[in-house]
Design an enzyme around this catalytic site. Structure first.
Site, PDB file in Angstrom:
ATOM      1  N   GLY A  75       0.852  -1.307   0.062  1.00 45.70           N
ATOM      2  CA  GLY A  75       0.042   0.006   0.073  1.00 45.70           C
ATOM      3  C   GLY A  75       0.970   1.228   0.014  1.00 45.70           C
ATOM      4  O   GLY A  75       0.178   2.346  -0.088  1.00 45.70           O
ATOM      5  N   ILE A  76       2.219   1.066   0.103  1.00 46.30           N
ATOM      6  CA  ILE A  76       3.001   2.487  -0.060  1.00 46.30           C
ATOM      7  C   ILE A  76       3.635   2.530  -1.351  1.00 46.30           C
ATOM      8  O   ILE A  76       4.414   3.500  -1.599  1.00 46.30           O
ATOM      9  CB  ILE A  76       4.109   2.159   1.223  1.00 46.30           C
ATOM     10  CG1 ILE A  76       5.072   1.120   0.637  1.00 46.30           C
ATOM     11  CG2 ILE A  76       3.438   2.283   2.667  1.00 46.30           C
ATOM     12  CD1 ILE A  76       6.290   1.088   1.848  1.00 46.30           C
ATOM     13  N   SER A  77       3.344   1.596  -2.441  1.00 45.55           N
ATOM     14  CA  SER A  77       3.743   1.629  -3.732  1.00 45.55           C
ATOM     15  C   SER A  77       3.042   2.921  -4.401  1.00 45.55           C
ATOM     16  O   SER A  77       1.958   3.552  -3.799  1.00 45.55           O
ATOM     17  CB  SER A  77       3.689   0.428  -4.517  1.00 45.55           C
ATOM     18  OG  SER A  77       2.116   0.180  -4.649  1.00 45.55           O
ATOM     19  N   GLY A  80      -0.210   1.430  -5.099  1.00 44.10           N
ATOM     20  CA  GLY A  80      -0.736   1.030  -3.999  1.00 44.10           C
ATOM     21  C   GLY A  80      -1.605   2.270  -2.856  1.00 44.10           C
ATOM     22  O   GLY A  80      -2.432   2.115  -2.423  1.00 44.10           O
ATOM     23  N   LYS A 106       9.137   4.097   5.033  1.00 44.36           N
ATOM     24  CA  LYS A 106       8.604   4.677   3.955  1.00 44.36           C
ATOM     25  C   LYS A 106       7.267   5.188   4.340  1.00 44.36           C
ATOM     26  O   LYS A 106       6.872   6.308   3.853  1.00 44.36           O
ATOM     27  CB  LYS A 106       8.490   3.840   2.862  1.00 44.36           C
ATOM     28  CG  LYS A 106      10.061   3.704   2.194  1.00 44.36           C
ATOM     29  CD  LYS A 106      10.074   2.449   1.142  1.00 44.36           C
ATOM     30  CE  LYS A 106      11.309   2.042   0.684  1.00 44.36           C
ATOM     31  NZ  LYS A 106      11.216   1.245  -0.422  1.00 44.36           N
ATOM     32  N   THR A 168      -1.437  -5.715  -4.844  1.00 43.15           N
ATOM     33  CA  THR A 168      -0.811  -4.915  -5.560  1.00 43.15           C
ATOM     34  C   THR A 168       0.546  -4.888  -5.595  1.00 43.15           C
ATOM     35  O   THR A 168       1.205  -4.214  -6.453  1.00 43.15           O
ATOM     36  CB  THR A 168      -1.274  -3.113  -5.382  1.00 43.15           C
ATOM     37  OG1 THR A 168      -0.491  -3.022  -4.108  1.00 43.15           O
ATOM     38  CG2 THR A 168      -2.913  -2.991  -5.232  1.00 43.15           C
ATOM     39  N   SER A 169       0.926  -5.849  -4.879  1.00 36.05           N
ATOM     40  CA  SER A 169       2.350  -6.076  -4.851  1.00 36.05           C
ATOM     41  C   SER A 169       2.970  -6.523  -5.968  1.00 36.05           C
ATOM     42  O   SER A 169       2.556  -7.475  -6.707  1.00 36.05           O
ATOM     43  CB  SER A 169       2.739  -7.053  -3.688  1.00 36.05           C
ATOM     44  OG  SER A 169       2.529  -6.537  -2.327  1.00 36.05           O
ATOM     45  N   ALA A 170       4.506  -5.819  -6.239  1.00 34.70           N
ATOM     46  CA  ALA A 170       4.919  -6.436  -7.580  1.00 34.70           C
ATOM     47  C   ALA A 170       6.510  -5.988  -7.149  1.00 34.70           C
ATOM     48  O   ALA A 170       6.985  -5.435  -6.201  1.00 34.70           O
ATOM     49  CB  ALA A 170       4.763  -5.152  -8.574  1.00 34.70           C
ATOM     50  N   LYS A 253       4.084 -11.008 -14.980  1.00 33.31           N
ATOM     51  CA  LYS A 253       2.656 -10.759 -14.774  1.00 33.31           C
ATOM     52  C   LYS A 253       1.756 -11.658 -15.543  1.00 33.31           C
ATOM     53  O   LYS A 253       0.641 -11.913 -14.974  1.00 33.31           O
ATOM     54  CB  LYS A 253       2.412  -9.037 -15.486  1.00 33.31           C
ATOM     55  CG  LYS A 253       3.220  -8.126 -14.750  1.00 33.31           C
ATOM     56  CD  LYS A 253       2.565  -7.880 -13.370  1.00 33.31           C
ATOM     57  CE  LYS A 253       3.301  -6.729 -12.714  1.00 33.31           C
ATOM     58  NZ  LYS A 253       2.781  -6.809 -11.201  1.00 33.31           N
TER      59      LYS A 253
END
Length: 394
Positions: A75-77, A80, A106, A168-170, A253
């Site tokens: 969620g910090i991306s 995200g 972060k 949403t993690s990548a 992906k």
């Protein structure tokens, strides 16, 4: 004692969880574990899907579950954070999943710059949350939990109590030239499998929205004569083409999304996947450099055949929330392509590359040869139809 144990135990666990989630999010990490929760332990022991379905419904019917509590991985991306803020706008309580202490630092920087929204006095948050306010008296409706994407049990603990998960993690390689290496594709797949398994093992989780990429749809052998000219949500990238061209992000992906769908076939958790184009927006260069570089590998060819498209981060975030809310209805699940503009002119390329801080010829050089290159057309009609409906929560 039956499957559930006493209702008082579970209710106390849930109340304690809510208290921990909403307590001191700015200065410490919120942790929650289901190891001492007898209902969760018994749920995971149930022998087959049919019995789990029945018991899941019983648990959710008999005990209070927060329908507005969701978890967002990474969620910090760049994306995200946009999804977290959009969920808060819609009145959700959001649990941000981070993986390590660096992520926590972060997150503190993000909050210091006031990049996470706070609910105002007209928030949909319940009275029980109103005491959790910042120094300005605004209601804070989010918390943070630390978990490892490579550990299913850790993810189960993180998801406990949530009704939905936004994955949403990548993976990115800041030290690498391309921002994404071949080995990361396997990590992407494993994380995808773990998230879906944790969702299926967590009694409260009903829905998962999975962030994939337009790259998982557009890479095929364009020399074949029988390829359809229209590319939509039913199209998949050819893994062999991705490997041949060393398009590791596209490969990762594609494989990760397929793995998620395979897991969903054997689970009662509803799944929807969103495939956004190249994500743009404010602070793109500062917040999203490595994944952007990885996406643009192969950009010349995508530009030449008409499959290079951009997606504004705020619109992608809106799409995630709207799809999530539509998943309880007929046709709400499935796969969605998400983009705003197909980049098909040099003027648009210049605009994009200026934002990225890279030369335009990185995309346009030798990209167009209309005599020998087939052109394709992208369609996001499925998502456009859904987005055109009036939102239930706005």
């Amino acid at each position: 004692m039956g499957i559930m144990g006493t209702s008082e135990i579970l209710k106390a666990d849930l109340e304690e969880f809510r208290r921990l989630l909403l307590q001191g999010c700015t200065t410490s990490t919120t942790y929650y574990s289901s190891k001492n929760n007898p209902a969760c332990q018994e749920f995971e022991k149930l022998p087959n899907r049919e019995i789990r379905d029945m018991r899941r419904d019983e648990m959710l019917d008999d005990h209070e579950i927060d329908e507005k509590l969701v978890c967002v991985t990474s969620g910090i991306s760049f994306l995200g954070l946009a999804i977290v803020n959009r969920l808060l706008d819609y009145g959700y309580t959001v649990r941000i999943l981070i993986e390590n202490q660096d992520d926590l630092e972060k997150l503190r920087e993000i909050e210091e710059f006031d990049e996470i929204r706070n609910n105002d006095s007209n928030s949909n948050a319940s009275d029980s949350r109103s005491s959790n306010s910042d120094s300005f008296g605004r209601v804070r409706n989010w918390g943070v939990v630390m978990a490892k994407l490579n550990e299913v049990e850790s993810l189960c603990d993180a998801f406990q109590g949530c009704c939905g998960v936004f994955h949403t993690s990548a993976f990115a390689d800041p030290a690498g030239i391309s921002g994404y290496s071949k080995s990361m594709a396997d990590l992407e797949v494993k994380a995808s499998q773990n998230v879906m398994e944790a969702c299926s093992k967590t009694a409260s989780v009903r829905k998962c929205v999975f962030t994939s990429s337009l790259l998982a749809c557009v890479w095929r052998d364009n020399n074949l004569n029988d390829l359809p000219q229209l590319l939509d949500h039913s199209c998949w990238s050819d893994e062999s083409v991705c490997r041949e061209k060393k398009l590791w992000l596209a490969l990762g992906k594609t494989m990760a999304e397929k793995a998620a769908w395979k897991k969903a076939e054997h689970s009662d958790v509803k799944l929807a996947t969103i495939c956004p184009g190249f994500i743009t927006g404010p602070e793109l260069c500062r917040r999203n450099p490595t994944s952007s570089i990885a996406y643009l590998k192969g950009a010349q060819e995508m530009y030449a055949v008409g499959t290079l498209a951009s997606s504004d981060v705020s619109k992608v975030a809106e799409a995630h929330v709207r799809v999530y809310e539509a998943m309880g209805k007929i046709g709400g699940r499935g796969r969605y392509i998400c983009f705003d503009h197909v980049i098909d002119s040099e003027e648009q390329v210049v605009k994009l590359t200026t934002q990225m801080g890279i030369p335009a010829n990185r995309i346009t050089s030798n990209a167009r040869n209309t005599d020998s290159v087939s052109r394709f057309r992208l369609s996001n009609r499925k998502l456009s139809r859904l987005m055109s409906r009036r939102s239930i929560c706005c």
